[in-house]
Structure formats: C-alpha cells, structure tokens
Design a protein around this motif. Sequence first.
Motif, PDB file in Angstrom:
ATOM      1  N   PRO A 130     -28.802  -3.641  42.798  1.00  0.00           N
ATOM      2  CA  PRO A 130     -28.348  -4.986  42.398  1.00  0.00           C
ATOM      3  C   PRO A 130     -28.851  -6.096  43.309  1.00  0.00           C
ATOM      4  CG  PRO A 130     -26.557  -3.785  43.439  1.00  0.00           C
ATOM      5  CD  PRO A 130     -27.670  -2.801  43.253  1.00  0.00           C
ATOM      6  N   GLU A 131     -29.287  -5.764  44.517  1.00  0.00           N
ATOM      7  CA  GLU A 131     -29.726  -6.780  45.466  1.00  0.00           C
ATOM      8  C   GLU A 131     -31.237  -6.783  45.633  1.00  0.00           C
ATOM      9  OE1 GLU A 131     -27.740  -9.013  46.844  1.00  0.00           O
ATOM     10  OE2 GLU A 131     -25.998  -8.174  45.815  1.00  0.00           O
ATOM     11  N   ALA A 132     -31.972  -6.328  44.623  1.00  0.00           N
ATOM     12  CA  ALA A 132     -33.435  -6.294  44.718  1.00  0.00           C
ATOM     13  C   ALA A 132     -33.989  -7.671  45.061  1.00  0.00           C
ATOM     14  CB  ALA A 132     -34.028  -5.811  43.404  1.00  0.00           C
ATOM     15  N   GLU A 133     -34.893  -7.718  46.035  1.00  0.00           N
ATOM     16  CA  GLU A 133     -35.413  -9.003  46.484  1.00  0.00           C
ATOM     17  C   GLU A 133     -36.392  -9.608  45.490  1.00  0.00           C
ATOM     18  OE1 GLU A 133     -36.957  -7.925  50.249  1.00  0.00           O
ATOM     19  OE2 GLU A 133     -38.810  -7.055  49.460  1.00  0.00           O
ATOM     20  N   GLN A 134     -37.000  -8.782  44.650  1.00  0.00           N
ATOM     21  CA  GLN A 134     -37.847  -9.298  43.585  1.00  0.00           C
ATOM     22  C   GLN A 134     -38.012  -8.238  42.507  1.00  0.00           C
ATOM     23  OE1 GLN A 134     -42.158  -9.675  44.622  1.00  0.00           O
ATOM     24  NE2 GLN A 134     -41.472  -9.321  46.726  1.00  0.00           N
ATOM     25  N   THR A 135     -38.404  -8.684  41.308  1.00  0.00           N
ATOM     26  CA  THR A 135     -38.527  -7.799  40.163  1.00  0.00           C
ATOM     27  C   THR A 135     -39.878  -8.024  39.490  1.00  0.00           C
ATOM     28  OG1 THR A 135     -36.134  -7.839  39.797  1.00  0.00           O
ATOM     29  CG2 THR A 135     -37.509  -7.118  37.954  1.00  0.00           C
ATOM     30  N   TRP A 136     -40.528  -6.905  39.147  1.00  0.00           N
ATOM     31  CA  TRP A 136     -41.833  -6.938  38.496  1.00  0.00           C
ATOM     32  C   TRP A 136     -41.777  -6.159  37.194  1.00  0.00           C
ATOM     33  CZ3 TRP A 136     -46.966  -8.114  40.699  1.00  0.00           C
ATOM     34  CH2 TRP A 136     -46.890  -8.811  41.914  1.00  0.00           C
ATOM     35  N   VAL A 137     -42.652  -6.542  36.252  1.00  0.00           N
ATOM     36  CA  VAL A 137     -42.841  -5.759  35.038  1.00  0.00           C
ATOM     37  C   VAL A 137     -44.339  -5.553  34.852  1.00  0.00           C
ATOM     38  CG1 VAL A 137     -42.832  -7.797  33.537  1.00  0.00           C
ATOM     39  CG2 VAL A 137     -42.298  -5.549  32.585  1.00  0.00           C
ATOM     40  N   GLN A 178     -42.644 -10.614  26.851  1.00  0.00           N
ATOM     41  CA  GLN A 178     -41.429 -11.122  26.204  1.00  0.00           C
ATOM     42  C   GLN A 178     -40.214 -10.946  27.116  1.00  0.00           C
ATOM     43  OE1 GLN A 178     -41.042 -10.268  21.786  1.00  0.00           O
ATOM     44  NE2 GLN A 178     -42.697  -8.856  22.316  1.00  0.00           N
ATOM     45  N   LEU A 179     -40.174  -9.811  27.821  1.00  0.00           N
ATOM     46  CA  LEU A 179     -39.043  -9.547  28.702  1.00  0.00           C
ATOM     47  C   LEU A 179     -38.964 -10.579  29.820  1.00  0.00           C
ATOM     48  CD1 LEU A 179     -36.707  -7.554  29.320  1.00  0.00           C
ATOM     49  CD2 LEU A 179     -38.312  -6.333  30.827  1.00  0.00           C
ATOM     50  N   LEU A 180     -40.108 -10.939  30.392  1.00  0.00           N
ATOM     51  CA  LEU A 180     -40.047 -11.891  31.504  1.00  0.00           C
ATOM     52  C   LEU A 180     -39.601 -13.280  31.034  1.00  0.00           C
ATOM     53  CD1 LEU A 180     -42.693 -14.056  31.854  1.00  0.00           C
ATOM     54  CD2 LEU A 180     -43.858 -11.884  32.188  1.00  0.00           C
ATOM     55  N   MET A 181     -39.778 -13.577  29.737  1.00  0.00           N
ATOM     56  CA  MET A 181     -39.265 -14.840  29.206  1.00  0.00           C
ATOM     57  C   MET A 181     -37.744 -14.857  29.167  1.00  0.00           C
ATOM     58  SD  MET A 181     -41.669 -16.995  28.558  1.00  0.00           S
ATOM     59  CE  MET A 181     -40.797 -18.155  27.489  1.00  0.00           C
ATOM     60  N   ARG A 182     -37.148 -13.675  29.080  1.00  0.00           N
ATOM     61  CA  ARG A 182     -35.692 -13.558  28.950  1.00  0.00           C
ATOM     62  C   ARG A 182     -34.985 -13.231  30.259  1.00  0.00           C
ATOM     63  NH1 ARG A 182     -38.285 -12.660  24.466  1.00  0.00           N
ATOM     64  NH2 ARG A 182     -37.311 -12.879  22.414  1.00  0.00           N
ATOM     65  N   ARG A 183     -35.751 -12.829  31.255  1.00  0.00           N
ATOM     66  CA  ARG A 183     -35.149 -12.390  32.516  1.00  0.00           C
ATOM     67  C   ARG A 183     -35.758 -13.179  33.673  1.00  0.00           C
ATOM     68  NH1 ARG A 183     -32.319  -7.504  31.144  1.00  0.00           N
ATOM     69  NH2 ARG A 183     -31.616  -7.507  33.295  1.00  0.00           N
ATOM     70  N   PRO A 184     -35.095 -14.233  34.096  1.00  0.00           N
ATOM     71  CA  PRO A 184     -35.671 -15.106  35.125  1.00  0.00           C
ATOM     72  C   PRO A 184     -35.857 -14.420  36.470  1.00  0.00           C
ATOM     73  CG  PRO A 184     -33.382 -15.698  34.657  1.00  0.00           C
ATOM     74  CD  PRO A 184     -33.793 -14.724  33.603  1.00  0.00           C
ATOM     75  N   GLU A 185     -35.233 -13.265  36.666  1.00  0.00           N
ATOM     76  CA  GLU A 185     -35.421 -12.572  37.942  1.00  0.00           C
ATOM     77  C   GLU A 185     -36.802 -11.938  38.064  1.00  0.00           C
ATOM     78  OE1 GLU A 185     -33.144  -9.490  35.372  1.00  0.00           O
ATOM     79  OE2 GLU A 185     -33.428 -11.661  35.503  1.00  0.00           O
ATOM     80  N   ILE A 186     -37.533 -11.816  36.951  1.00  0.00           N
ATOM     81  CA  ILE A 186     -38.877 -11.239  36.999  1.00  0.00           C
ATOM     82  C   ILE A 186     -39.827 -12.284  37.572  1.00  0.00           C
ATOM     83  CG2 ILE A 186     -40.793 -10.307  35.661  1.00  0.00           C
ATOM     84  CD1 ILE A 186     -38.764  -9.205  33.671  1.00  0.00           C
ATOM     85  N   LYS A 187     -40.394 -11.968  38.736  1.00  0.00           N
ATOM     86  CA  LYS A 187     -41.239 -12.933  39.440  1.00  0.00           C
ATOM     87  C   LYS A 187     -42.709 -12.542  39.463  1.00  0.00           C
ATOM     88  CE  LYS A 187     -37.722 -15.505  40.395  1.00  0.00           C
ATOM     89  NZ  LYS A 187     -37.511 -16.718  39.569  1.00  0.00           N
ATOM     90  N   GLY A 188     -43.039 -11.369  38.931  1.00  0.00           N
ATOM     91  CA  GLY A 188     -44.434 -10.949  38.914  1.00  0.00           C
ATOM     92  C   GLY A 188     -44.689 -10.042  37.733  1.00  0.00           C
TER      93      GLY A 188
END
Length: 223
Positions: A97-104, A116-126
């Motif tokens: 839950p405390e991941a410093e960043q999220t990638w797809v 499409q997922l990164l459009m819906r999930r603002p935590e995705i930074k890369g």
Amino acid sequence: MPEVIFPGPEGRLEGRFHPGVRPRAPVALILHSHPQAGGTMNNKIVQLLYQSFVKRGFATLRFNFRGVGKSQGVFDNGVGELSDAASALDWVQQIHPEAEQTWVAGVSFGAWIGMQLLMRRPEIKGFISIAPPANMYDFSFLAPCPSSGIIIQGEADEVVTPAAVQKLVDKLRTQRHITINHEVIPGANHFFANELDVLMRLVEDYVDMRLAQPLPKAPVGRR
C-alpha cells in the motif's frame, strides 16, 4: 515466482507475483498481448519484462486476462480486460500500500489496456508500451496522457504499422509536463523475434534512467 490466484470481476485470475524487496518498493504490472492471438502471461516478452522489474526490486505481477490459462471468464474485447487489470493492480496495492511509485508495462493489446489503465489510476507514474496497436484501436482517450513513458516499435512490424505509432507519439509529444520516449528497432517484427536483446536493453536503460531521477514531492497535506 510463486503462482497466485486473486479475485477478478468475473472470477479468479491467475498470475505470477514477486513481492518487493522493501516496504515501499515500487510496483510494476505486466499486461500480455491479445488473448485470441495466443497471448498469455508466459509470452517471452512478458516474462522478460517481469524478470527485469523483479531484478530492480519492484513488487511485480504478470497475470492472465479472463479466459486465459486458469483465469475465469471469457474474452470481452478489452472492456473486461481493463477491469481485470484494475483488479490486478488493486491486489498488488493491498500487499504494497505504500509503494513509492507504480508502473504499467504492456505488449500490443496489453499496451492498449495499460494506457487506458494509467488514465484511470493517477498513481501510475511510468509506462512501457511495446508495439501499441494504434492502427487497430482508438487511443484518443489519451487526452491528455497523464504520465511519461516509452513506446517501442519494430520497424518491420507486420501487425502494427509504424506510421500509426508515430502519429500517436507525435500527438502525445504536444503535451506539456510529460516526456514520451520513442524507439524504433530496425528490422524487428511484431514479436521482436531476433531483437529481444535490443528491446530489453532499451526497456532497462529507460527504467534505470527514470529510477535515477528524484521522486516528485507529494502535494502539501498528503502523505
């Protein structure tokens, strides 16, 4: 790489998960190519992406979309598969839950789902988008694209036309506050059959470059 089964919108989903090496480890979600064209989480490129993120300490998940392998449900033309991807990310975030960043990262059809997922999930930074099918699916939802990433295309791709991908890249590059890297691998086909080493070198150099950058500060009042 332990097998995991986690809940999806239409039943269980099958995956392979490697937990992060530290409490705030970054998260990476890997999405495979078209299920009706033989795409699975055991695709060679998907496995190489998975191994690359694991090597860099990410909490990493690859999984089968609905109807593939042990995953329940039936193919849903991308609508259900996007829900599957969201459920997969939810599952990883329960563990980290405390991941410093999220990638797809996605391959072909999986790249379309990932964007499409990164459009819906603002935590995705890369993001890593390999052979995104810009000539087959509508990417106009990227308005604007919220994250920086890399798009990699084969020069001799017989499925996804390089011109369509270039048009997508040109559109995304007009936006401010993000950077879109674009690499075209000479002679590579849709599966990068003879260029996997070149493909992965580009991926790893990009991820390493991003990891070397300082993380953005959280807005005041947020953790």
